[in-house]
Design a protein around this motif. Structure first.
Motif, PDB file in Angstrom:
ATOM      1  N   LYS A   3       0.827  -1.204   0.000  1.00 17.09           N
ATOM      2  CA  LYS A   3       0.000   0.000   0.000  1.00 17.09           C
ATOM      3  C   LYS A   3       0.867   1.262   0.000  1.00 17.09           C
ATOM      4  O   LYS A   3       0.580   2.237  -0.711  1.00 17.09           O
ATOM      5  N   LEU A   4       1.918   1.188   0.815  1.00 15.68           N
ATOM      6  CA  LEU A   4       2.819   2.362   0.865  1.00 15.68           C
ATOM      7  C   LEU A   4       3.462   2.608  -0.495  1.00 15.68           C
ATOM      8  O   LEU A   4       3.600   3.744  -0.945  1.00 15.68           O
ATOM      9  N   PHE A   5       3.864   1.492  -1.135  1.00  9.39           N
ATOM     10  CA  PHE A   5       4.498   1.607  -2.458  1.00  9.39           C
ATOM     11  C   PHE A   5       3.532   2.238  -3.463  1.00  9.39           C
ATOM     12  O   PHE A   5       3.884   3.163  -4.196  1.00  9.39           O
ATOM     13  N   LEU A   6       2.284   1.723  -3.428  1.00  9.00           N
ATOM     14  CA  LEU A   6       1.289   2.258  -4.369  1.00  9.00           C
ATOM     15  C   LEU A   6       0.988   3.725  -4.076  1.00  9.00           C
ATOM     16  O   LEU A   6       0.869   4.544  -4.987  1.00  9.00           O
ATOM     17  N   PHE A   7       0.934   4.065  -2.782  1.00  9.30           N
ATOM     18  CA  PHE A   7       0.672   5.447  -2.388  1.00  9.30           C
ATOM     19  C   PHE A   7       1.800   6.358  -2.890  1.00  9.30           C
ATOM     20  O   PHE A   7       1.556   7.416  -3.489  1.00  9.30           O
ATOM     21  N   ALA A   8       3.040   5.883  -2.662  1.00  9.37           N
ATOM     22  CA  ALA A   8       4.196   6.688  -3.103  1.00  9.37           C
ATOM     23  C   ALA A   8       4.201   6.840  -4.616  1.00  9.37           C
ATOM     24  O   ALA A   8       4.467   7.921  -5.156  1.00  9.37           O
ATOM     25  N   ALA A   9       3.872   5.723  -5.271  1.00 13.30           N
ATOM     26  CA  ALA A   9       3.878   5.756  -6.745  1.00 13.30           C
ATOM     27  C   ALA A   9       2.811   6.713  -7.270  1.00 13.30           C
ATOM     28  O   ALA A   9       3.056   7.475  -8.216  1.00 13.30           O
ATOM     29  N   LEU A  10       1.636   6.674  -6.652  1.00 18.49           N
ATOM     30  CA  LEU A  10       0.572   7.576  -7.097  1.00 18.49           C
ATOM     31  C   LEU A  10       0.939   9.034  -6.850  1.00 18.49           C
ATOM     32  O   LEU A  10       0.674   9.908  -7.678  1.00 18.49           O
ATOM     33  N   CYS A  11       1.575   9.254  -5.669  1.00 22.77           N
ATOM     34  CA  CYS A  11       2.046  10.625  -5.382  1.00 22.77           C
ATOM     35  C   CYS A  11       3.015  11.065  -6.453  1.00 22.77           C
ATOM     36  O   CYS A  11       2.980  12.190  -6.955  1.00 22.77           O
TER      37      CYS A  11
ATOM     38  N   ILE B 116      21.855   7.481 -27.862  1.00 24.48           N
ATOM     39  CA  ILE B 116      20.749   8.253 -27.275  1.00 24.48           C
ATOM     40  C   ILE B 116      19.475   7.412 -27.273  1.00 24.48           C
ATOM     41  O   ILE B 116      18.733   7.376 -26.290  1.00 24.48           O
ATOM     42  N   GLN B 117      19.271   6.728 -28.377  1.00 24.15           N
ATOM     43  CA  GLN B 117      18.065   5.914 -28.509  1.00 24.15           C
ATOM     44  C   GLN B 117      18.006   4.839 -27.420  1.00 24.15           C
ATOM     45  O   GLN B 117      16.971   4.642 -26.778  1.00 24.15           O
ATOM     46  N   GLY B 118      19.146   4.156 -27.206  1.00 25.73           N
ATOM     47  CA  GLY B 118      19.210   3.104 -26.196  1.00 25.73           C
ATOM     48  C   GLY B 118      18.948   3.666 -24.802  1.00 25.73           C
ATOM     49  O   GLY B 118      18.213   3.070 -23.996  1.00 25.73           O
ATOM     50  N   ALA B 119      19.545   4.826 -24.522  1.00 29.31           N
ATOM     51  CA  ALA B 119      19.363   5.445 -23.199  1.00 29.31           C
ATOM     52  C   ALA B 119      17.901   5.795 -22.959  1.00 29.31           C
ATOM     53  O   ALA B 119      17.387   5.631 -21.847  1.00 29.31           O
ATOM     54  N   LEU B 120      17.225   6.251 -24.018  1.00 30.09           N
ATOM     55  CA  LEU B 120      15.799   6.607 -23.861  1.00 30.09           C
ATOM     56  C   LEU B 120      14.955   5.358 -23.630  1.00 30.09           C
ATOM     57  O   LEU B 120      14.027   5.368 -22.814  1.00 30.09           O
ATOM     58  N   VAL B 121      15.308   4.271 -24.313  1.00 36.48           N
ATOM     59  CA  VAL B 121      14.559   3.017 -24.118  1.00 36.48           C
ATOM     60  C   VAL B 121      14.742   2.526 -22.679  1.00 36.48           C
ATOM     61  O   VAL B 121      13.775   2.110 -22.024  1.00 36.48           O
ATOM     62  N   TRP B 122      15.974   2.593 -22.168  1.00 32.83           N
ATOM     63  CA  TRP B 122      16.226   2.170 -20.781  1.00 32.83           C
ATOM     64  C   TRP B 122      15.406   3.000 -19.797  1.00 32.83           C
ATOM     65  O   TRP B 122      14.888   2.492 -18.825  1.00 32.83           O
TER      66      TRP B 122
ATOM     67  N   PRO C  70      10.816   1.257 -13.918  1.00 34.92           N
ATOM     68  CA  PRO C  70       9.469   1.343 -13.314  1.00 34.92           C
ATOM     69  C   PRO C  70       9.168   2.703 -12.695  1.00 34.92           C
ATOM     70  O   PRO C  70       8.021   3.151 -12.693  1.00 34.92           O
ATOM     71  N   TYR C  71      10.198   3.372 -12.195  1.00 33.09           N
ATOM     72  CA  TYR C  71       9.986   4.710 -11.625  1.00 33.09           C
ATOM     73  C   TYR C  71       9.321   5.631 -12.646  1.00 33.09           C
ATOM     74  O   TYR C  71       8.422   6.408 -12.325  1.00 33.09           O
ATOM     75  N   ASN C  72       9.755   5.499 -13.899  1.00 33.19           N
ATOM     76  CA  ASN C  72       9.201   6.363 -14.941  1.00 33.19           C
ATOM     77  C   ASN C  72       7.803   5.936 -15.387  1.00 33.19           C
ATOM     78  O   ASN C  72       7.057   6.748 -15.920  1.00 33.19           O
ATOM     79  N   TRP C  73       7.459   4.646 -15.170  1.00 27.94           N
ATOM     80  CA  TRP C  73       6.109   4.217 -15.572  1.00 27.94           C
ATOM     81  C   TRP C  73       5.063   5.046 -14.827  1.00 27.94           C
ATOM     82  O   TRP C  73       4.079   5.478 -15.391  1.00 27.94           O
ATOM     83  N   TRP C  74       5.350   5.210 -13.529  1.00 32.41           N
ATOM     84  CA  TRP C  74       4.390   5.962 -12.719  1.00 32.41           C
ATOM     85  C   TRP C  74       4.352   7.427 -13.125  1.00 32.41           C
ATOM     86  O   TRP C  74       3.295   8.041 -13.174  1.00 32.41           O
TER      87      TRP C  74
ATOM     88  N   ASP D  23       8.868  14.578 -22.343  1.00 29.39           N
ATOM     89  CA  ASP D  23       9.399  15.267 -21.159  1.00 29.39           C
ATOM     90  C   ASP D  23      10.528  14.446 -20.540  1.00 29.39           C
ATOM     91  O   ASP D  23      11.515  14.990 -20.033  1.00 29.39           O
ATOM     92  N   MET D  24      10.381  13.119 -20.622  1.00 26.43           N
ATOM     93  CA  MET D  24      11.434  12.229 -20.125  1.00 26.43           C
ATOM     94  C   MET D  24      12.685  12.361 -21.012  1.00 26.43           C
ATOM     95  O   MET D  24      13.805  12.418 -20.515  1.00 26.43           O
ATOM     96  N   ALA D  25      12.463  12.436 -22.303  1.00 31.91           N
ATOM     97  CA  ALA D  25      13.587  12.609 -23.236  1.00 31.91           C
ATOM     98  C   ALA D  25      14.292  13.944 -22.961  1.00 31.91           C
ATOM     99  O   ALA D  25      15.530  14.011 -22.931  1.00 31.91           O
TER     100      ALA D  25
END
Lengths: 501, 78
Positions: free
Chosen positions: A9-17, A130-136, A141-145, A156-158
């Motif tokens: 729950k804490l993980f999900l809460f942090a991720a949603l935040c 650059i392409q490989g770095a962007l794929v990584w 998972p941090y970026n999925w959220w 924005d991530m790029a």
């Protein structure tokens, strides 16, 4: 039960935040304290004694970045004797660099780091995956959220990556801090998809958004310029409604009835749209969608007074004697084998044509328009000179003609067209070796090319510049004794990149 | 490309749509032909001697000119 699931729950809460917090970098509202990133604030007034060089870098991923870098390397080596007998490098005369997509990495890096550009750019950009770095980053998972937030997308991530890894957190404000004249005026071009119009990262453009470009990172401009559709989502900019400077006077004039110039009306309509109450955001994609050569801005500047960095204005002020446009066009020409079969090409192939076909057509028109305009101006200038020569001949004194006097010699017609124009296009199509030409034309568009390929692209640009008849003519007009360097493309390098015959 | 001149007895700074285009006469006192894009423009002349040029602004549609026969815009320096 509650305690057992607490960590989850804490993980999900942090991720949603985290997702809730993720937001694109806001461009700040207008500031009256900053002069803003404009041609007049970063460049010294041009001089008639020096050529006014404008570079246009096309899109095409790392292929375009390497090709335009090769041009810059050669320009540094091109030296000529100035009228005051001093030796100058043509690179010193580069006033403006206008770029799109992959070419924007080269132009932005040079504008930010001119002193280390030639040593650092190959390892910082050309050979970086650059392409490989962007794929990584996408796989983290941090970026999925973060990407789950509606206000944070792949572009924005790029941008974050470009900012951290390549452009060292530099903003347009940092460019303003550089000594005046120390690097060319940078024009990064994107496309505003709300109005399908070219969008440049200059303060003059940001004035329309009532925003201060000084607080925007250069990487954001590069990201917008190279924001390839579908691979990335559109990049968002805020449009403010307070603290706006008035629209330029030409906008109102162009929108009055009686104007026939459709391009001018379209440009004015685009500028005016940012002040409409319901336009709160601008969404930007790759500059190649509106101009894949980076040539449209310079063309407007050399044909109108409406451009904020108009060259016509400088001609009227008698500050320009010679204009040289050099276009580094890294366009590819894929060989299609579809017509050998009765079965139609697949969806991927059709999409490729849909994307690139119109782009190539627009590019062709931009090249033709620029070249045509320069030729027309030169021809008109020559016509007036010829008229004056004929007038003088017709009114020679009587004793020279052996006849009767024809009255006083007329005043010569003033010639306002004394500017010398030169247009040079570097394109793979002009490589004489068919094997190498085909190899370069077939290179992929991505942000990860092997090091030998980037080297081949660099030396190809140098070869094309030195063997361009147009460029040689321009240089001879500047310095009659100028001779081109002998540039040879190493056969071993060609074999390594393109394979043997 | 279109062409125009600002005729005035004195010397002044030419403005097109609020942007300076240099003086209306060259160093020899000859009227300078200025370049512009076709269409409606607001032209003004700021007298070099500090006086006002009349009219203050002129709105002109500059089209179908050539460098030999530029559009003539007239001002009076007071």
């Amino acid at each position: 039960m509650f305690m057992r699931t607490l960590p989850l729950k804490l993980f999900l809460f942090a991720a949603l935040c985290c997702a809730g917090c993720a937001h694109y970098h806001d461009n700040p509202p207008a500031s009256s304290s900053q002069p803003g990133y404009r041609y007049d604030t970063v460049r010294l007034p041009p001089s008639k004694e020096k050529p006014f060089v404008v570079l246009a870098f096309s899109g095409g991923g790392t292929r375009a970045a390497a090709f335009s870098f090769g041009l810059m390397e050669e320009l540094q080596r091109v030296t000529y004797t100035a009228p005051d007998a001093s030796k100058r490098s043509l690179l010193q005369d580069v006033e403006i660099v206008s770029s799109v997509s992959g070419g924007s990495f080269t132009s932005a890096y040079y504008a930010l780091f001119p002193d280390t550009f030639f040593t650092d750019f190959p390892k910082e950009v050309l050979t970086r995956n650059i392409q490989g770095a962007l794929v990584w980053r996408m796989l983290n998972p941090y970026n999925w959220w973060r990407l789950a937030s509606p206000d944070f997308s792949r572009i924005d991530m790029a941008e974050e990556y470009y900012d951290h890894a390549i452009f060292k957190g530099m903003s347009f404000g940092a460019l303003l801090q550089r000594p005046k004249g120390s690097s060319p005026f940078l024009v990064l071009n994107a496309t505003d998809i709300g109005i399908t119009h070219r969008f440049e990262f200059t303060q003059d453009q940001f004035d329309l958004l009532c925003s201060d470009l000084s607080g925007v990172s250069v990487s954001r401009g590069v990201a917008a310029s190279s924001n390839f559709p579908v691979a990335f989502a559109p990049l968002t900019l805020n449009i403010y409604k307070d603290g706006c400077v008035p629209l330029p006077l030409w906008v109102e004039e162009a929108l009055k009835p009686g104007n026939r110039d459709k391009r001018r009306i379209a440009d004015a309509t685009a500028a005016h749209s940012y002040r409409e109450p319901d336009r709160r955001y601008a969404h930007l994609l790759d500059g190649g969608l509106s101009d894949n050569l980076g040539l449209r801005g310079p063309f407007t500047a050399v044909t109108t007074l409406d451009s904020a960095w108009s060259l016509v204005k400088q001609i009227n002020r008698e500050r320009i004697g010679r204009i040289i446009f050099i276009s580094a066009n890294a366009k590819t020409t894929k060989k299609r084998s579809w017509d050998a079969k009765s079965s139609p090409p697949g969806v991927g192939a059709v999409l490729d044509v849909v994307m690139n076909g119109p782009m190539d057509d627009v590019s062709f028109d931009s090249l033709e328009s620029t070249d045509g305009h320069f030729n027309q101006m030169k021809q008109l200038g020559r016509t007036i000179d010829s008229c004056n020569a004929r007038l003088k001949q017709a009114f020679r004194p009587a004793d020279e003609q052996g006849g009767t006097a024809r009255g006083p010699e007329p005043e010569p017609i003033p010639n306002p067209l004394t500017t010398d124009y030169g247009f040079v296009e570097l394109t793979f199509d002009d490589i004489p070796d068919p094997h190498l030409r085909r190899c370069l034309q077939e290179l992929p568009t991505n942000f990860s090319l092997p090091e030998p390929t980037t080297r081949l692209l660099r030396v190809s640009a140098q070869y094309l510049l030195m063997n361009s008849e147009r460029f040689q003519e321009v240089m001879k007009r500047i310095d009659a004794k100028w001779q081109p360097d002998q540039v040879t493309i190493d056969q071993a390098l060609i074999n390594e990149v393109c394979g043997k015959y | 490309m279109e062409y125009f001149v600002c005729r005035c007895r004195g010397i002044g700074e030419v403005f097109v749509d609020g942007v300076s285009q240099g003086t209306n006469k060259d160093a020899d006192g000859k009227v300078s032909v200025k370049l512009c894009n076709p269409g409606l423009h607001i032209i003004s002349l700021r007298c070099q001697n500090g006086g006002n040029c009349v009219p203050k602004t002129v709105e002109v549609n500059i089209c179908d000119t050539d460098p030999i026969c530029p559009k003539e815009v007239h001002f009076r320096c007071s």
